[in-house]
Write a protein that holds these residues in place. Structure first.
Motif, PDB file in Angstrom:
ATOM      1  N   LEU A 181       0.830  -1.206   0.000  1.00 37.98           N
ATOM      2  CA  LEU A 181       0.000   0.000   0.000  1.00 37.98           C
ATOM      3  C   LEU A 181       0.864   1.255   0.000  1.00 37.98           C
ATOM      4  CD1 LEU A 181      -2.691   1.543   0.349  1.00 37.98           C
ATOM      5  CD2 LEU A 181      -2.428   1.209   2.824  1.00 37.98           C
ATOM      6  N   PHE A 182       1.875   1.290   0.828  1.00 35.54           N
ATOM      7  CA  PHE A 182       2.664   2.508   0.982  1.00 35.54           C
ATOM      8  C   PHE A 182       3.553   2.759  -0.229  1.00 35.54           C
ATOM      9  CE2 PHE A 182       1.477   1.079   5.181  1.00 35.54           C
ATOM     10  CZ  PHE A 182       0.932   2.235   5.715  1.00 35.54           C
ATOM     11  N   ASP A 183       4.034   1.697  -0.848  1.00 34.86           N
ATOM     12  CA  ASP A 183       4.794   1.880  -2.080  1.00 34.86           C
ATOM     13  C   ASP A 183       3.909   2.458  -3.168  1.00 34.86           C
ATOM     14  OD1 ASP A 183       7.015   0.812  -0.809  1.00 34.86           O
ATOM     15  OD2 ASP A 183       6.568  -1.237  -1.468  1.00 34.86           O
ATOM     16  N   ALA A 184       2.657   1.967  -3.256  1.00 33.07           N
ATOM     17  CA  ALA A 184       1.725   2.477  -4.258  1.00 33.07           C
ATOM     18  C   ALA A 184       1.384   3.938  -4.008  1.00 33.07           C
ATOM     19  CB  ALA A 184       0.448   1.628  -4.269  1.00 33.07           C
ATOM     20  N   LEU A 185       1.175   4.329  -2.758  1.00 36.03           N
ATOM     21  CA  LEU A 185       0.878   5.723  -2.431  1.00 36.03           C
ATOM     22  C   LEU A 185       2.065   6.628  -2.738  1.00 36.03           C
ATOM     23  CD1 LEU A 185      -1.054   5.263   0.935  1.00 36.03           C
ATOM     24  CD2 LEU A 185      -2.022   5.907  -1.288  1.00 36.03           C
ATOM     25  N   ASP A 186       3.265   6.129  -2.483  1.00 36.23           N
ATOM     26  CA  ASP A 186       4.461   6.915  -2.804  1.00 36.23           C
ATOM     27  C   ASP A 186       4.538   7.193  -4.303  1.00 36.23           C
ATOM     28  OD1 ASP A 186       5.258   7.059  -0.196  1.00 36.23           O
ATOM     29  OD2 ASP A 186       6.691   5.406  -0.321  1.00 36.23           O
ATOM     30  N   ARG A 187       4.207   6.189  -5.107  1.00 39.12           N
ATOM     31  CA  ARG A 187       4.254   6.393  -6.558  1.00 39.12           C
ATOM     32  C   ARG A 187       3.195   7.395  -7.005  1.00 39.12           C
ATOM     33  NH1 ARG A 187       5.154   0.729  -6.413  1.00 39.12           N
ATOM     34  NH2 ARG A 187       2.941   0.323  -6.793  1.00 39.12           N
ATOM     35  N   LEU A 188       1.993   7.308  -6.442  1.00 37.74           N
ATOM     36  CA  LEU A 188       0.919   8.222  -6.834  1.00 37.74           C
ATOM     37  C   LEU A 188       1.232   9.669  -6.469  1.00 37.74           C
ATOM     38  CD1 LEU A 188      -2.189   6.090  -5.788  1.00 37.74           C
ATOM     39  CD2 LEU A 188      -1.483   6.638  -8.130  1.00 37.74           C
ATOM     40  N   ALA A 189       1.904   9.859  -5.333  1.00 32.85           N
ATOM     41  CA  ALA A 189       2.165  11.220  -4.838  1.00 32.85           C
ATOM     42  C   ALA A 189       3.585  11.687  -5.120  1.00 32.85           C
ATOM     43  CB  ALA A 189       1.894  11.277  -3.332  1.00 32.85           C
ATOM     44  N   ALA A 190       4.285  10.980  -5.964  1.00 33.55           N
ATOM     45  CA  ALA A 190       5.676  11.348  -6.247  1.00 33.55           C
ATOM     46  C   ALA A 190       5.749  12.734  -6.873  1.00 33.55           C
ATOM     47  CB  ALA A 190       6.305  10.317  -7.177  1.00 33.55           C
ATOM     48  N   PRO A 191       6.755  13.529  -6.538  1.00 35.94           N
ATOM     49  CA  PRO A 191       6.883  14.869  -7.127  1.00 35.94           C
ATOM     50  C   PRO A 191       7.080  14.797  -8.629  1.00 35.94           C
ATOM     51  CG  PRO A 191       8.296  14.635  -5.194  1.00 35.94           C
ATOM     52  CD  PRO A 191       7.790  13.262  -5.531  1.00 35.94           C
ATOM     53  N   GLU A 192       6.626  15.836  -9.314  1.00 43.87           N
ATOM     54  CA  GLU A 192       6.867  15.960 -10.754  1.00 43.87           C
ATOM     55  C   GLU A 192       8.335  16.317 -10.972  1.00 43.87           C
ATOM     56  OE1 GLU A 192       5.478  18.771 -14.524  1.00 43.87           O
ATOM     57  OE2 GLU A 192       4.392  18.851 -12.616  1.00 43.87           O
ATOM     58  N   GLN A 193       8.949  15.641 -11.925  1.00 47.83           N
ATOM     59  CA  GLN A 193      10.351  15.879 -12.211  1.00 47.83           C
ATOM     60  C   GLN A 193      10.496  16.796 -13.422  1.00 47.83           C
ATOM     61  OE1 GLN A 193      12.751  14.695 -10.159  1.00 47.83           O
ATOM     62  NE2 GLN A 193      11.116  13.759  -8.921  1.00 47.83           N
ATOM     63  N   ARG A 194      11.245  17.865 -13.270  1.00 47.58           N
ATOM     64  CA  ARG A 194      11.477  18.804 -14.368  1.00 47.58           C
ATOM     65  C   ARG A 194      12.961  19.136 -14.450  1.00 47.58           C
ATOM     66  NH1 ARG A 194       6.822  23.492 -13.579  1.00 47.58           N
ATOM     67  NH2 ARG A 194       4.969  22.120 -13.746  1.00 47.58           N
ATOM     68  N   GLY A 227     -11.393   1.160  -2.312  1.00 47.25           N
ATOM     69  CA  GLY A 227     -12.330   0.826  -3.372  1.00 47.25           C
ATOM     70  C   GLY A 227     -11.765   1.193  -4.725  1.00 47.25           C
ATOM     71  N   ASP A 228     -12.441   0.728  -5.776  1.00 41.62           N
ATOM     72  CA  ASP A 228     -11.937   0.965  -7.139  1.00 41.62           C
ATOM     73  C   ASP A 228     -12.577   2.162  -7.806  1.00 41.62           C
ATOM     74  OD1 ASP A 228     -14.452  -0.068  -7.460  1.00 41.62           O
ATOM     75  OD2 ASP A 228     -13.834  -1.802  -8.661  1.00 41.62           O
ATOM     76  N   ARG A 229     -13.315   2.986  -7.062  1.00 42.28           N
ATOM     77  CA  ARG A 229     -13.907   4.206  -7.611  1.00 42.28           C
ATOM     78  C   ARG A 229     -12.971   5.389  -7.376  1.00 42.28           C
ATOM     79  NH1 ARG A 229     -19.637   4.322  -4.758  1.00 42.28           N
ATOM     80  NH2 ARG A 229     -19.575   6.422  -5.660  1.00 42.28           N
ATOM     81  N   SER A 230     -13.242   6.466  -8.093  1.00 42.51           N
ATOM     82  CA  SER A 230     -12.434   7.670  -7.971  1.00 42.51           C
ATOM     83  C   SER A 230     -12.353   8.127  -6.513  1.00 42.51           C
ATOM     84  CB  SER A 230     -13.034   8.782  -8.842  1.00 42.51           C
ATOM     85  OG  SER A 230     -12.353  10.007  -8.639  1.00 42.51           O
ATOM     86  N   VAL A 231     -11.146   8.505  -6.087  1.00 44.85           N
ATOM     87  CA  VAL A 231     -10.948   8.927  -4.711  1.00 44.85           C
ATOM     88  C   VAL A 231      -9.899  10.035  -4.694  1.00 44.85           C
ATOM     89  CG1 VAL A 231      -9.133   7.228  -4.244  1.00 44.85           C
ATOM     90  CG2 VAL A 231     -10.531   8.096  -2.356  1.00 44.85           C
ATOM     91  N   HIS A 232     -10.000  10.916  -3.727  1.00 45.16           N
ATOM     92  CA  HIS A 232      -9.047  12.019  -3.613  1.00 45.16           C
ATOM     93  C   HIS A 232      -7.967  11.654  -2.605  1.00 45.16           C
ATOM     94  CE1 HIS A 232      -7.453  16.095  -3.454  1.00 45.16           C
ATOM     95  NE2 HIS A 232      -8.239  16.400  -4.456  1.00 45.16           N
ATOM     96  N   LEU A 233      -6.712  11.860  -2.988  1.00 44.10           N
ATOM     97  CA  LEU A 233      -5.572  11.581  -2.121  1.00 44.10           C
ATOM     98  C   LEU A 233      -4.951  12.889  -1.655  1.00 44.10           C
ATOM     99  CD1 LEU A 233      -3.351   9.790  -0.844  1.00 44.10           C
ATOM    100  CD2 LEU A 233      -2.208   9.786  -3.086  1.00 44.10           C
ATOM    101  N   THR A 234      -4.802  13.028  -0.348  1.00 48.63           N
ATOM    102  CA  THR A 234      -4.113  14.176   0.243  1.00 48.63           C
ATOM    103  C   THR A 234      -2.979  13.641   1.105  1.00 48.63           C
ATOM    104  OG1 THR A 234      -6.259  15.310   0.409  1.00 48.63           O
ATOM    105  CG2 THR A 234      -4.375  16.325   1.513  1.00 48.63           C
ATOM    106  N   VAL A 235      -1.770  14.137   0.885  1.00 47.30           N
ATOM    107  CA  VAL A 235      -0.612  13.706   1.660  1.00 47.30           C
ATOM    108  C   VAL A 235      -0.141  14.877   2.513  1.00 47.30           C
ATOM    109  CG1 VAL A 235       1.721  12.760   1.586  1.00 47.30           C
ATOM    110  CG2 VAL A 235       0.030  12.061  -0.132  1.00 47.30           C
ATOM    111  N   LEU A 236      -0.017  14.644   3.809  1.00 45.80           N
ATOM    112  CA  LEU A 236       0.318  15.691   4.760  1.00 45.80           C
ATOM    113  C   LEU A 236       1.593  15.349   5.518  1.00 45.80           C
ATOM    114  CD1 LEU A 236      -3.267  15.932   6.233  1.00 45.80           C
ATOM    115  CD2 LEU A 236      -2.236  17.700   4.807  1.00 45.80           C
ATOM    116  N   GLU A 237       2.380  16.374   5.816  1.00 44.31           N
ATOM    117  CA  GLU A 237       3.556  16.243   6.677  1.00 44.31           C
ATOM    118  C   GLU A 237       3.459  17.314   7.755  1.00 44.31           C
ATOM    119  OE1 GLU A 237       6.005  14.032   6.544  1.00 44.31           O
ATOM    120  OE2 GLU A 237       5.519  13.062   4.626  1.00 44.31           O
ATOM    121  N   GLN A 238       3.811  16.945   8.994  1.00 39.14           N
ATOM    122  CA  GLN A 238       3.772  17.914  10.078  1.00 39.14           C
ATOM    123  C   GLN A 238       4.857  17.610  11.097  1.00 39.14           C
ATOM    124  OE1 GLN A 238       0.128  18.089  12.368  1.00 39.14           O
ATOM    125  NE2 GLN A 238       0.585  20.128  13.172  1.00 39.14           N
TER     126      GLN A 238
END
Length: 367
Positions: free
Chosen positions: A92-105, A279-290
């Protein structure tokens, strides 16, 4: 035996989170409290937490990387309603890391830096339930399961001291200051998940990355318990991935630095471990650091609220020297071209000067 070992590795991680005897600066387990024996310690190198909330049910999945010498300890987590406890998926955590990975420019620069010629060689890239056992009144055991080497109890309590007495009667070394910290949860009639490590082999010590634990309970609001983290004696950090219908953010900082959103966006087609959580429906992901530089100032749990679904993704830049034609630095062409033009201009001026006839003495130019 492999399944038993996974359960063992899972629960021990959760023992390492709240007590002031943490070996090193730890990632906050705001959702629980570690209760080791007096002569043992567990340090948490990293905690990752993922939360899914659908408006009625909340699921918290946690994974920890630990070190230390603890072999007998326990863990307790306050929950607003009755909870189910199972093992989670490491994927699960590897998948979340990939989804929220920073954009590379890529970002180019003109003048050479350290690592670029002529300052270095070559061109660089830049940088089952049972009856309550005796031990304390005011405590109810609403569920009790044996998971491999662990005794998992789901408890109710009308008095934090009674809860502490129950835990001590069952081999948990509960510090008095944690008893006091449980008072707000008792007043709100929350319940508790208590897990006691009872290894089949003596002196079992577990280290490294541990199998996640998954805790599910009913909740009409998204709440992430944090109050017990105030018992920590070193600075704390919280990393939290929230999966919900909309973008979710904490209502306040609860005594820490302002929470930072590092990713916010809609996941249209979750799959794998993410789909099995949300679930397999559209969902919003928010990643927080504090960050919590002074954990003793934590004064509440995190209550998260819905905010505008504004997408956000961090951008990480890779600085590269500006080049053309297969790697020729533009600065070299510019400087070299300028020098060449200057040399040509000088040469031309000299040649013109040489072609101009010299005047004889006493003769004036008629030009």
């Amino acid at each position: 035996m492999r399944g038993t070992h996974r359960i063992l590795t899972t629960i021990v991680a959760l023992l390492a989170l709240q007590l002031g005897s943490l070996v090193a600066p730890a990632y906050a387990c705001g959702c629980g409290a570690m209760i080791p024996t007096r002569d043992q310690r567990i340090g948490v190198d990293r905690e990752e937490s993922a939360v899914h909330w659908d408006g009625r049910t909340e699921t918290v999945v946690m994974r920890f990387r630990v070190h230390g010498n603890a072999s007998r300890a326990a863990w307790i987590m306050p929950v607003p309603q009755r909870a189910d406890v199972t093992l989670g998926e490491p994927e699960l955590f590897d998948a979340l890391d990939r989804l929220a990975a920073p954009e590379q420019r890529d970002r180019t620069y003109f003048w050479p830096r350290t690592g670029d010629w002529p300052f270095d060689s070559g061109y660089g890239d830049g940088s089952a339930a049972g009856a309550p056992p005796p031990g304390a009144s005011g405590v109810g055991v609403v569920g009790r399961e044996r998971l491999g080497p662990f005794d998992v109890a789901r408890l109710t309590a009308t008095d934090p001291k009674a809860l502490g007495g129950w835990l001590r009667a069952h081999g948990f070394d509960l510090p008095e200051r944690l008893t006091d910290a449980l008072q707000p949860y008792v007043e709100r009639r929350w319940e508790y998940v208590a897990v006691r490590l009872a290894p089949e082999e003596e002196n079992t010590v577990l280290q490294g990355e541990l199998t996640p634990l998954r805790i599910t309970f009913n909740s009409t609001e998204l709440v992430y318990p944090m109050r017990l983290s105030r018992l920590a004696r070193s600075s704390q950090s919280l990393g939290l991935s929230v999966l919900s219908e909309h973008r979710m953010e904490p209502r306040s900082a609860i005594g820490g630095d302002a929470p930072e959103v590092t990713f916010a966006g809609r996941i249209e087609r979750p799959d794998g471990a993410v789909a099995r959580l949300a679930g397999d429906r559209s969902v919003h992901l928010t990643v927080l650091e504090q960050e919590f530089p002074h954990p003793e100032r934590i004064d509440d749990d995190h209550h998260l609220r819905t905010v505008a679904d504004t997408p956000y993704r961090r951008v990480e830049y890779t600085d590269r020297l500006l080049t053309v034609a297969g790697g020729i630095p533009v600065w070299l062409l510019t400087v070299g071209g300028g020098l060449l033009l200057a040399a040509l201009g000088t040469l031309l001026a000299v040649r013109v000067a040489r072609r101009r006839p010299a005047l004889r003495p006493g003769v004036r130019s008629t030009a």
